[in-house]
Design a protein around this motif. Structure first.
Motif, PDB file in Angstrom:
ATOM      1  N   LYS A  80      21.941 -57.608 -68.765  1.00 36.73           N
ATOM      2  CA  LYS A  80      21.713 -58.628 -69.781  1.00 36.73           C
ATOM      3  C   LYS A  80      23.032 -59.292 -70.186  1.00 36.73           C
ATOM      4  O   LYS A  80      23.118 -60.531 -70.277  1.00 36.73           O
ATOM      5  N   VAL A  81      24.069 -58.487 -70.405  1.00 36.60           N
ATOM      6  CA  VAL A  81      25.367 -59.049 -70.797  1.00 36.60           C
ATOM      7  C   VAL A  81      25.961 -59.854 -69.653  1.00 36.60           C
ATOM      8  O   VAL A  81      26.501 -60.957 -69.862  1.00 36.60           O
ATOM      9  N   ALA A  82      25.884 -59.331 -68.423  1.00 37.03           N
ATOM     10  CA  ALA A  82      26.436 -60.045 -67.268  1.00 37.03           C
ATOM     11  C   ALA A  82      25.757 -61.400 -67.102  1.00 37.03           C
ATOM     12  O   ALA A  82      26.414 -62.425 -66.871  1.00 37.03           O
ATOM     13  N   ALA A  83      24.436 -61.422 -67.223  1.00 33.50           N
ATOM     14  CA  ALA A  83      23.711 -62.676 -67.067  1.00 33.50           C
ATOM     15  C   ALA A  83      24.085 -63.665 -68.168  1.00 33.50           C
ATOM     16  O   ALA A  83      24.231 -64.875 -67.910  1.00 33.50           O
ATOM     17  N   GLU A  84      24.244 -63.167 -69.382  1.00 30.15           N
ATOM     18  CA  GLU A  84      24.647 -64.051 -70.481  1.00 30.15           C
ATOM     19  C   GLU A  84      26.016 -64.641 -70.200  1.00 30.15           C
ATOM     20  O   GLU A  84      26.262 -65.834 -70.436  1.00 30.15           O
ATOM     21  N   PHE A  85      26.924 -63.808 -69.683  1.00 31.52           N
ATOM     22  CA  PHE A  85      28.252 -64.321 -69.358  1.00 31.52           C
ATOM     23  C   PHE A  85      28.169 -65.394 -68.273  1.00 31.52           C
ATOM     24  O   PHE A  85      28.707 -66.491 -68.424  1.00 31.52           O
ATOM     25  N   TYR A  86      27.521 -65.076 -67.163  1.00 30.86           N
ATOM     26  CA  TYR A  86      27.468 -66.028 -66.048  1.00 30.86           C
ATOM     27  C   TYR A  86      26.798 -67.333 -66.464  1.00 30.86           C
ATOM     28  O   TYR A  86      27.283 -68.427 -66.145  1.00 30.86           O
ATOM     29  N   ASN A  87      25.680 -67.248 -67.162  1.00 35.64           N
ATOM     30  CA  ASN A  87      24.992 -68.470 -67.590  1.00 35.64           C
ATOM     31  C   ASN A  87      25.837 -69.294 -68.550  1.00 35.64           C
ATOM     32  O   ASN A  87      25.903 -70.524 -68.445  1.00 35.64           O
ATOM     33  N   SER A  88      26.495 -68.613 -69.483  1.00 36.98           N
ATOM     34  CA  SER A  88      27.334 -69.326 -70.451  1.00 36.98           C
ATOM     35  C   SER A  88      28.546 -69.954 -69.768  1.00 36.98           C
ATOM     36  O   SER A  88      28.952 -71.072 -70.110  1.00 36.98           O
ATOM     37  N   ALA A  89      29.123 -69.243 -68.799  1.00 39.81           N
ATOM     38  CA  ALA A  89      30.233 -69.809 -68.031  1.00 39.81           C
ATOM     39  C   ALA A  89      29.765 -71.042 -67.271  1.00 39.81           C
ATOM     40  O   ALA A  89      30.478 -72.062 -67.193  1.00 39.81           O
ATOM     41  N   GLY A  90      28.557 -70.963 -66.705  1.00 41.81           N
ATOM     42  CA  GLY A  90      28.018 -72.107 -65.991  1.00 41.81           C
ATOM     43  C   GLY A  90      27.781 -73.306 -66.898  1.00 41.81           C
ATOM     44  O   GLY A  90      28.013 -74.457 -66.506  1.00 41.81           O
ATOM     45  N   GLU A  91      27.308 -73.045 -68.117  1.00 40.82           N
ATOM     46  CA  GLU A  91      27.107 -74.132 -69.084  1.00 40.82           C
ATOM     47  C   GLU A  91      28.433 -74.812 -69.406  1.00 40.82           C
ATOM     48  O   GLU A  91      28.509 -76.051 -69.447  1.00 40.82           O
ATOM     49  N   ARG A  92      29.462 -74.013 -69.612  1.00 39.02           N
ATOM     50  CA  ARG A  92      30.773 -74.573 -69.900  1.00 39.02           C
ATOM     51  C   ARG A  92      31.293 -75.384 -68.711  1.00 39.02           C
ATOM     52  O   ARG A  92      31.880 -76.452 -68.865  1.00 39.02           O
ATOM     53  N   GLY A  93      31.084 -74.842 -67.512  1.00 43.62           N
ATOM     54  CA  GLY A  93      31.514 -75.556 -66.325  1.00 43.62           C
ATOM     55  C   GLY A  93      30.794 -76.879 -66.160  1.00 43.62           C
ATOM     56  O   GLY A  93      31.403 -77.897 -65.797  1.00 43.62           O
ATOM     57  N   LYS A  94      29.503 -76.890 -66.430  1.00 41.71           N
ATOM     58  CA  LYS A  94      28.732 -78.123 -66.296  1.00 41.71           C
ATOM     59  C   LYS A  94      29.249 -79.194 -67.244  1.00 41.71           C
ATOM     60  O   LYS A  94      29.369 -80.371 -66.872  1.00 41.71           O
TER      61      LYS A  94
END
Length: 279
Positions: A132-146
């Motif tokens: 759950k934490v890993a997915a939150e990190f990856y998704n949030s990083a992707g949002e920032r990247g976008k």
């Protein structure tokens, strides 16, 4: 041919990952300019450099761009990790702050990606919580990247305590992350060490492939020089070349004992091998 070839009418570019030197730890006393010199001299067109190996160039994108240009290299990706393994909820805010800093650097290199390493188990606790934490990190990083205009991708591994080492793990993290935000950097060596059907695994998530890491292993899973193990490099490149979001970069990363004895010679030898494997 300076790191560029074609297959299935798609231009392929060959880059080099700097972990070959990073894995030496304190035995390596050089700097990023030494890496650029060795990689360019071996005939690569691009470099994927890690946050550990970027050295004094971090925060100085103009200077790094100039150094790349002087060596005829392109920045393929900036690869980052964290002491948290991206699985510790108490570290999530700091990890995301580091994403913002990394993006400020990478955005200065059009086309370069920000790559995040494998979620890793750092402390005991429920596996569900760690995913759950890993997915939150990856998704949030992707949002920032976008928002920044930089593609972000995840790179699972087979190293000690990885959270993402088996096909079931891959399926789980892919289900928990948004394909519109997070791409995938498949790594042939890590997939094979996870005892997966490599072609089926890549085919299943072909739409998430952004670029490809090429490594080799023997039948026991021990790292081998490219072309000396069980990896069917040509079949994998044929498959990935048809991926809709693949950017054309094949990044060679070498972790074998042979390369550890002489990283510059190892990556040079892999580049020559690649010329034979993929015309």
């Amino acid at each position: 041919m300076n790191g560029v070839s074609s297959i299935q009418n798609k231009t392929l570019k060959v880059g080099c990952q700097t972990f070959t030197w990073e894995m030496l730890g304190n035995k390596w006393s050089g700097g990023p300019d030494d890496l650029l010199h060795a990689i360019a001299g071996a005939g690569y067109a691009g470099i994927e450099i890690t946050d550990t190996m970027i050295g004094d160039y971090f925060g100085k994108p103009a200077a790094f761009a100039s150094a790349l240009k002087s060596h005829g290299l392109t920045l393929v990706a900036y690869a980052c990790g964290s002491d948290s393994g991206f699985t510790e909820p108490s570290a999530l805010a700091d990890d995301l702050a580091s994403v913002d800093r990394a993006l400020e650097f990478v955005v200065q290199f059009p086309g370069a990606l920000l790559s995040y390493g494998s979620a890793t188990i750092m402390n005991p606790g429920p596996i569900d919580d760690k995913f759950k934490v890993a997915a939150e990190f990856y998704n949030s990083a992707g949002e920032r990247g976008k928002r920044a205009g930089v593609e972000v991708a995840l790179h699972p591994s087979s190293h000690h305590n990885t959270l993402l080492g088996t096909r079931a793990d891959y399926d789980r993290i892919m289900a928990l992350t948004d394909p519109a935000l997070i791409g995938w950097v498949p790594d042939t060596g890590h997939i094979l060490r996870g005892r997966m059907d490599i072609l089926d695994t890549i085919r299943t998530y072909l739409g998430r492939v952004r670029y490809l890491h090429l490594k080799d292993v023997d039948t026991s899973g021990k790292w081998a020089m490219l072309g000396e193990g069980v990896c069917d490099t040509r079949a994998i490149v044929d498959l990935v070349a048809g991926a809709p979001n693949f950017n054309g970069w094949l990044v060679l990363e070498e972790e074998s004992d042979t390369a550890a004895a002489d990283p510059a010679a190892g990556v040079r030898r892999n580049r020559e091998t690649m010329r034979r494997l993929v015309a």
